[in-house]
Each structure stands twice: as structure tokens, then as C-alpha cells.
Design a protein around this motif. Sequence first.
Motif, PDB file in Angstrom:
ATOM      1  N   ARG A 113       0.816  -1.219   0.000  1.00 43.77           N
ATOM      2  CA  ARG A 113       0.000   0.000   0.000  1.00 43.77           C
ATOM      3  C   ARG A 113       0.851   1.271   0.000  1.00 43.77           C
ATOM      4  NH1 ARG A 113      -2.942  -2.958   4.019  1.00 43.77           N
ATOM      5  NH2 ARG A 113      -1.982  -1.655   5.633  1.00 43.77           N
ATOM      6  N   HIS A 114       2.130   1.130   0.370  1.00 40.23           N
ATOM      7  CA  HIS A 114       3.028   2.295   0.440  1.00 40.23           C
ATOM      8  C   HIS A 114       4.324   1.965  -0.303  1.00 40.23           C
ATOM      9  CE1 HIS A 114       0.399   2.388   4.009  1.00 40.23           C
ATOM     10  NE2 HIS A 114       0.420   3.701   3.876  1.00 40.23           N
TER      11      HIS A 114
ATOM     12  N   PHE B 104      12.168   3.186  -0.418  1.00 40.01           N
ATOM     13  CA  PHE B 104      13.006   3.930   0.524  1.00 40.01           C
ATOM     14  C   PHE B 104      13.805   2.972   1.407  1.00 40.01           C
ATOM     15  CE2 PHE B 104      13.377   6.003   4.743  1.00 40.01           C
ATOM     16  CZ  PHE B 104      14.071   7.162   4.398  1.00 40.01           C
ATOM     17  N   GLY B 105      13.164   1.892   1.847  1.00 37.17           N
ATOM     18  CA  GLY B 105      13.820   0.924   2.723  1.00 37.17           C
ATOM     19  C   GLY B 105      14.782  -0.010   2.018  1.00 37.17           C
TER      20      GLY B 105
ATOM     21  N   SER C 166       9.678   2.677  10.248  1.00 35.69           N
ATOM     22  CA  SER C 166       8.955   2.100  11.379  1.00 35.69           C
ATOM     23  C   SER C 166       7.948   3.096  11.963  1.00 35.69           C
ATOM     24  CB  SER C 166       9.964   1.668  12.457  1.00 35.69           C
ATOM     25  OG  SER C 166       9.326   1.017  13.525  1.00 35.69           O
ATOM     26  N   GLU C 167       8.331   4.364  12.046  1.00 39.81           N
ATOM     27  CA  GLU C 167       7.415   5.392  12.541  1.00 39.81           C
ATOM     28  C   GLU C 167       6.205   5.533  11.614  1.00 39.81           C
ATOM     29  OE1 GLU C 167       9.442   9.062  13.052  1.00 39.81           O
ATOM     30  OE2 GLU C 167      10.650   8.363  14.747  1.00 39.81           O
ATOM     31  N   LYS C 168       6.456   5.515  10.305  1.00 37.91           N
ATOM     32  CA  LYS C 168       5.361   5.647   9.345  1.00 37.91           C
ATOM     33  C   LYS C 168       4.376   4.485   9.471  1.00 37.91           C
ATOM     34  CE  LYS C 168       5.991   9.497   7.196  1.00 37.91           C
ATOM     35  NZ  LYS C 168       4.931  10.549   7.217  1.00 37.91           N
TER      36      LYS C 168
ATOM     37  N   PRO D 109      12.597  -4.129   3.973  1.00 36.22           N
ATOM     38  CA  PRO D 109      11.574  -3.154   4.396  1.00 36.22           C
ATOM     39  C   PRO D 109      10.294  -3.824   4.884  1.00 36.22           C
ATOM     40  CG  PRO D 109      12.513  -2.563   2.255  1.00 36.22           C
ATOM     41  CD  PRO D 109      12.978  -3.956   2.562  1.00 36.22           C
ATOM     42  N   VAL D 110       9.931  -4.940   4.250  1.00 34.27           N
ATOM     43  CA  VAL D 110       8.741  -5.686   4.668  1.00 34.27           C
ATOM     44  C   VAL D 110       8.924  -6.213   6.090  1.00 34.27           C
ATOM     45  CG1 VAL D 110       7.340  -7.737   4.212  1.00 34.27           C
ATOM     46  CG2 VAL D 110       8.161  -6.338   2.311  1.00 34.27           C
ATOM     47  N   ALA D 111      10.125  -6.754   6.382  1.00 37.84           N
ATOM     48  CA  ALA D 111      10.397  -7.296   7.710  1.00 37.84           C
ATOM     49  C   ALA D 111      10.367  -6.203   8.774  1.00 37.84           C
ATOM     50  CB  ALA D 111      11.756  -8.000   7.712  1.00 37.84           C
ATOM     51  N   VAL D 112      10.918  -5.034   8.469  1.00 38.66           N
ATOM     52  CA  VAL D 112      10.893  -3.921   9.424  1.00 38.66           C
ATOM     53  C   VAL D 112       9.451  -3.481   9.677  1.00 38.66           C
ATOM     54  CG1 VAL D 112      11.547  -1.500   9.766  1.00 38.66           C
ATOM     55  CG2 VAL D 112      13.220  -3.122   8.865  1.00 38.66           C
ATOM     56  N   ALA D 113       8.653  -3.388   8.618  1.00 37.03           N
ATOM     57  CA  ALA D 113       7.250  -2.997   8.770  1.00 37.03           C
ATOM     58  C   ALA D 113       6.482  -4.046   9.571  1.00 37.03           C
ATOM     59  CB  ALA D 113       6.610  -2.815   7.388  1.00 37.03           C
ATOM     60  N   GLY D 114       6.697  -5.329   9.248  1.00 36.86           N
ATOM     61  CA  GLY D 114       6.009  -6.393   9.981  1.00 36.86           C
ATOM     62  C   GLY D 114       6.395  -6.424  11.440  1.00 36.86           C
TER      63      GLY D 114
END
Length: 272
Positions: free
Chosen positions: A23-24, A30-31, A111-113, A232-237
Motif C-alpha cells: 500500500r506504500h 526507501f527501505g 517504522s514510525e510511518k 523493508p517488509v520485515a521492518v514494517a512487519g
Amino acid sequence: MGVLRAFFGGIGFFFEGMRWCARHPRWWLFGLLPALVTLVIYAVALTFLGGRAGDLADFATPFADGWNPGLRDTMRFLLGIVIFGMGLAIAVLTFTALTLIIGEPFYEKLSEKVEESYGEVPEGNDVPWWRAIPRSIRDSLITLWFALLFTVPLFALGFVPVIGQTVVPVLGAAVSGFFLTVELTTLAMERRGMRRKERFGVLRANKAAALGFGVVVFLIFLIPVGAVVAMPVAVAGAAIMVRLHLGPAATALPRRQGDRDPRTPPPLPGRS
């Protein structure tokens, strides 16, 4: 059944991170940048190690100089494979830690986003970068030390017939997965003022979920370039898992209308 449900719930958090990145896409791109830098570093290091593994094997076995040439060369060839395999295993274990250190400002913002999309972001403790980076390096080295305490014996057991080809890979994936979760959840937990011992305590109390999340990340990281694409997926998860599930880390934060209750785990993959 509760343990199994928690394990698959941990896997589900990785797919939550994947959905968030889908979705982003700009934040996913960026990640990717720090992970690409780390990939280049490890590619150069492993290429160098691969070219020198035979020399290292010769240096480590001077006692074999007088052996039968066939036996000596075979033994040194196998030892060279072991040396390169150990280097590859260490690379997999340390890839996440080094990427997070190199890209701390990137992943802190990512992570903040992620947390912003679920409501208010914890204020945390503002630490200057010149203090945060040394602390991250120290914590990563301590985590690596604990990981090696398990992985080095498992690597040696990998040469035992039957056990080395069945039990050891499963245990290795579990150990590596757990410590990957330790690294990946650091940003979100530190945002809540949690230090290393507290973070370990939370993850030990939620072992099944931590293993589920970490094992799927570990398996994807084994795929060529998988670590770059999935970082980036792992950081978001991990940010989602900390916010919604990990015990005292999932504090009662204000949420926007329509956000999921933090006490409710995400749906399992394939469910709406």
C-alpha cells in the motif's frame, strides 16, 4: 494448539508488513537503499572469502603436508567448503544487524510511518545519533554472540549423518529466526523505552510468535537478493507485531477509528 496458533500468528505479521509495503510502495523503495549497500559489502566479502578459502584450508592444516596427495587435497577441499559455509552462515546472521546499523535513520522513519498508520506514535526517548549508533552496534554484537553460541555447535552437528540433514536445519532455522526477530523488533521496542534485557524478556515470553515471524524472514533471506527485497517488509512487519501483539510492548495507545484492537492478532495469511 495455542502455541501453533501463536506461531502462525507470527507468520501473519510478516504478511501484514508485506500488505503495508504494497500500500506504500514509495516507503518500500526507501527501505531498499540500506539493504542494497549491505548486499554489496557482503558480496565483495564473500567473493574474497571464496577465492581464499583454499589458502585458508592449507594454512590451517600444515600437519597434512606429508599425507597422500589425494587424501590431503580432498580433506583441504572439504575444509575450504566448511570455511566458506561458516562465512555464509555468519553473513546471513549479521545481514540484518549491519543493515539496521547502516540504515538506522531510514528504518527508524519507516517504522514510525508504519505506526502512524495505526494511530499515535510512541514518543520514546530521543537519543542523539552519535549515542544511538554505538549502542546499536553494542546490542547487535551481544545478540550475535548469543546467536553464535547456538549456531556454531549446530553447524558442527550438520556433518553428523541423518541428524545433520534433518534435525539440525530445523533447529538452525528456529535459532536464526528468533535472533532475526530480536534485531528487527529493536526499533519499535526502543521507541517504547525498552532496553535490551526487556526486549529479550518480551520475546522469550512470546517465543512462538517470535519464531513464526523470524523463521519466515530467515527462509526468505536465504533466497538470492531476498534479504534486500524483504528487508523493508520485515521492518514494517516487526513494527506491527510490536504494536499489536508483544505483551507490554503493545501499550494502550490512542487509535483512529477503524484501526484494529491492539489485543487482537492480525488475520492469518489467506484470510480476510
